[in-house]
Design an enzyme around this catalytic site. Structure first.
Site, PDB file in Angstrom:
ATOM      1  N   CYS A   1     -44.184  55.593 -80.807  1.00  0.00           N
ATOM      2  CA  CYS A   1     -42.853  55.546 -81.419  1.00  0.00           C
ATOM      3  C   CYS A   1     -42.663  56.748 -82.353  1.00  0.00           C
ATOM      4  O   CYS A   1     -43.461  56.963 -83.272  1.00  0.00           O
ATOM      5  CB  CYS A   1     -42.749  54.253 -82.213  1.00  0.00           C
ATOM      6  N   ASN A   2     -41.611  57.506 -82.115  1.00  0.00           N
ATOM      7  CA  ASN A   2     -41.345  58.680 -82.963  1.00  0.00           C
ATOM      8  C   ASN A   2     -41.053  58.273 -84.404  1.00  0.00           C
ATOM      9  O   ASN A   2     -41.493  58.927 -85.342  1.00  0.00           O
ATOM     10  CB  ASN A   2     -40.138  59.458 -82.424  1.00  0.00           C
ATOM     11  N   THR A   3     -40.294  57.181 -84.569  1.00  0.00           N
ATOM     12  CA  THR A   3     -39.925  56.755 -85.924  1.00  0.00           C
ATOM     13  C   THR A   3     -41.190  56.366 -86.698  1.00  0.00           C
ATOM     14  O   THR A   3     -41.381  56.783 -87.846  1.00  0.00           O
ATOM     15  CB  THR A   3     -38.946  55.559 -85.865  1.00  0.00           C
TER      16      THR A   3
ATOM     17  N   CYS B   1     -37.545  60.891 -79.433  1.00  0.00           N
ATOM     18  CA  CYS B   1     -37.415  59.434 -79.374  1.00  0.00           C
ATOM     19  C   CYS B   1     -37.972  58.990 -78.028  1.00  0.00           C
ATOM     20  O   CYS B   1     -37.735  59.655 -77.009  1.00  0.00           O
ATOM     21  CB  CYS B   1     -35.941  59.049 -79.499  1.00  0.00           C
ATOM     22  N   THR B   2     -38.696  57.885 -78.052  1.00  0.00           N
ATOM     23  CA  THR B   2     -39.354  57.408 -76.833  1.00  0.00           C
ATOM     24  C   THR B   2     -38.407  57.216 -75.651  1.00  0.00           C
ATOM     25  O   THR B   2     -38.821  57.348 -74.506  1.00  0.00           O
ATOM     26  CB  THR B   2     -39.994  56.037 -77.113  1.00  0.00           C
ATOM     27  N   HIS B   3     -37.142  56.874 -75.950  1.00  0.00           N
ATOM     28  CA  HIS B   3     -36.213  56.560 -74.863  1.00  0.00           C
ATOM     29  C   HIS B   3     -35.602  57.792 -74.205  1.00  0.00           C
ATOM     30  O   HIS B   3     -35.099  57.712 -73.091  1.00  0.00           O
ATOM     31  CB  HIS B   3     -35.074  55.678 -75.381  1.00  0.00           C
TER      32      HIS B   3
ATOM     33  N   TYR C   1     -36.735  50.189 -84.571  1.00  0.00           N
ATOM     34  CA  TYR C   1     -37.286  50.671 -85.838  1.00  0.00           C
ATOM     35  C   TYR C   1     -36.394  51.773 -86.422  1.00  0.00           C
ATOM     36  O   TYR C   1     -36.385  52.008 -87.616  1.00  0.00           O
ATOM     37  CB  TYR C   1     -38.685  51.256 -85.626  1.00  0.00           C
ATOM     38  N   GLY C   2     -35.660  52.466 -85.525  1.00  0.00           N
ATOM     39  CA  GLY C   2     -34.896  53.656 -85.929  1.00  0.00           C
ATOM     40  C   GLY C   2     -33.996  53.474 -87.136  1.00  0.00           C
ATOM     41  O   GLY C   2     -33.991  54.297 -88.039  1.00  0.00           O
TER      42      GLY C   2
ATOM     43  N   GLU D   1     -32.011  51.396 -72.849  1.00  0.00           N
ATOM     44  CA  GLU D   1     -32.553  50.030 -72.686  1.00  0.00           C
ATOM     45  C   GLU D   1     -31.766  49.253 -71.630  1.00  0.00           C
ATOM     46  O   GLU D   1     -32.325  48.446 -70.906  1.00  0.00           O
ATOM     47  CB  GLU D   1     -32.440  49.248 -73.999  1.00  0.00           C
TER      48      GLU D   1
ATOM     49  N   ASP E   1     -45.572  50.863 -79.666  1.00  0.00           N
ATOM     50  CA  ASP E   1     -44.197  51.338 -79.840  1.00  0.00           C
ATOM     51  C   ASP E   1     -43.378  50.173 -80.373  1.00  0.00           C
ATOM     52  O   ASP E   1     -43.818  49.022 -80.341  1.00  0.00           O
ATOM     53  CB  ASP E   1     -43.616  51.819 -78.495  1.00  0.00           C
ATOM     54  N   SER E   2     -42.162  50.476 -80.801  1.00  0.00           N
ATOM     55  CA  SER E   2     -41.271  49.414 -81.272  1.00  0.00           C
ATOM     56  C   SER E   2     -40.795  48.533 -80.114  1.00  0.00           C
ATOM     57  O   SER E   2     -40.275  47.460 -80.343  1.00  0.00           O
ATOM     58  CB  SER E   2     -40.067  50.045 -81.972  1.00  0.00           C
TER      59      SER E   2
HETATM   60  N1  DGL Z   1     -39.339  53.937 -80.372  1.00  0.00           N
HETATM   61  C1  DGL Z   1     -38.282  54.472 -81.195  1.00  0.00           C
HETATM   62  C2  DGL Z   1     -38.550  55.951 -81.451  1.00  0.00           C
HETATM   63  O1  DGL Z   1     -39.163  56.639 -80.664  1.00  0.00           O
HETATM   64  C3  DGL Z   1     -36.915  54.281 -80.562  1.00  0.00           C
HETATM   65  C4  DGL Z   1     -36.440  52.850 -80.568  1.00  0.00           C
HETATM   66  C5  DGL Z   1     -36.325  52.253 -81.957  1.00  0.00           C
HETATM   67  O2  DGL Z   1     -35.403  52.607 -82.715  1.00  0.00           O
HETATM   68  O3  DGL Z   1     -37.182  51.435 -82.284  1.00  0.00           O
HETATM   69  O4  DGL Z   1     -38.154  56.458 -82.466  1.00  0.00           O
END
Ligand code: DGL
Length: 266
Positions: free
Chosen positions: A72-74, A183-185, A41-42, A151, A9-10
């Site tokens: 990571c979704n992105t 999104c992971t969060h 990463y978003g 976060e 993940d990011s």
């Molecule tokens: N992990 C990213 C996602 O799921 C969220 C955090 C980021 O922007 O890196 O898209």
């Protein structure tokens, strides 16, 4: 010897995915890499997210993993084809499993998607959902502020409530029956989404979706012992340790910081 499953993940958000995979696969060895030096990463360009994702995957491939999970979704939204080309093992992102869960749950086919700018800009969730439900109405919206709030651990803070309200306002009017937490969060804020939308709206959590998907493609584990957990980050190991202990409920993580980017990118 059993090979581990690699997850990246990011940053820390992917630990929601890690937790779901650990629960579904208690005997598998898992290796997690959180790119805490380069998060988020978003907001980054697709080109940069692909470059970082390939580097992260190379690092995990060197560890002899048998499957790669892109938590990571992105990264899943923009880098999956490049990663599948790179690796000779199954590479699974969160988008398809999430879309499959939507198709199972949605009755009225009015679906909301929230994610980072990169994920929403890619249109990956909309495409994946429409390929399964061609008549669906898919509404999507980037909610970047929720990442730093999660976060910070502001999981039940008035400011976070306000941002959630703002993100979901138009979805309530549209009458969605399913919301993709793209999104992971966002799974960390599930209670707030549920409160805002009411009990009638399904919340699709990519963490649960990917764990289920992985179950359907991996052969049963050939050992009964408890799996080993290993974590790597590219920066800020103390902060990662704190958040990871909280999210996973684990103490004394086997955690290491990678120092020399160059050496693991070659
Ligand atoms: N992990 C990213 C996602 O799921 C969220 C955090 C980021 O922007 O890196 O898209």
């Amino acid at each position: 010897m059993t090979k581990p499953i690699g997850i990246f993940d990011s940053g820390v958000g992917g630990l929601t995915v890690y937790k779901a995979i650990r629960a579904a696969f208690p005997s598998e060895d898992l290796i997690y890499f959180g790119d805490t030096a380069r998060v988020p990463y978003g907001p980054k360009s697709h080109h940069t997210v692909i470059e970082y994702s390939v580097q992260n995957a190379r690092f995990l491939l060197q560890k002899g993993i048998k499957a790669l999970v892109v938590a990571c979704n992105t990264a899943s939204a923009v880098a999956l084809p490049a990663l599948q080309e790179l690796a000779q093992i199954p590479v699974i992102g969160v988008i398809e499993p999430g879309a499959e869960m939507v198709a199972q749950l949605s009755q009225n086919q009015k679906i909301g998607v929230i994610g980072t700018e990169g994920t929403i800009r890619s249109g990956a969730y909309t495409q994946a959902i429409l390929s399964l439900l061609p008549n669906a109405q898919v509404f999507s919206r980037a909610c970047p502020l929720l990442v730093p709030l999660a976060e910070e651990g502001w999981l039940d803070h008035p400011v976070t409530r306000l941002v959630v309200k703002d993100c979901l306002g138009e979805y309530k009017e549209k009458g969605i029956d399913t919301l993709v937490l793209g999104c992971t969060h966002y799974p960390l804020l599930k209670a707030l989404f549920a409160e805002e939308l009411g009990a009638g709206v399904n919340l699709v959590d990519s963490a649960d979706a990917i764990a289920l998907h992985l179950k359907s493609i991996l052969p049963p584990c050939d050992t009964q012992r408890l799996g080993v957990d290993k974590f790597y980050v590219s920066d800020n190991e103390e902060k990662f340790h704190q958040l990871a202990s909280r999210i996973l409920g684990m103490k004394n993580l086997q955690l290491q910081r990678l120092r020399l980017f160059e050496s693991w990118f070659e």
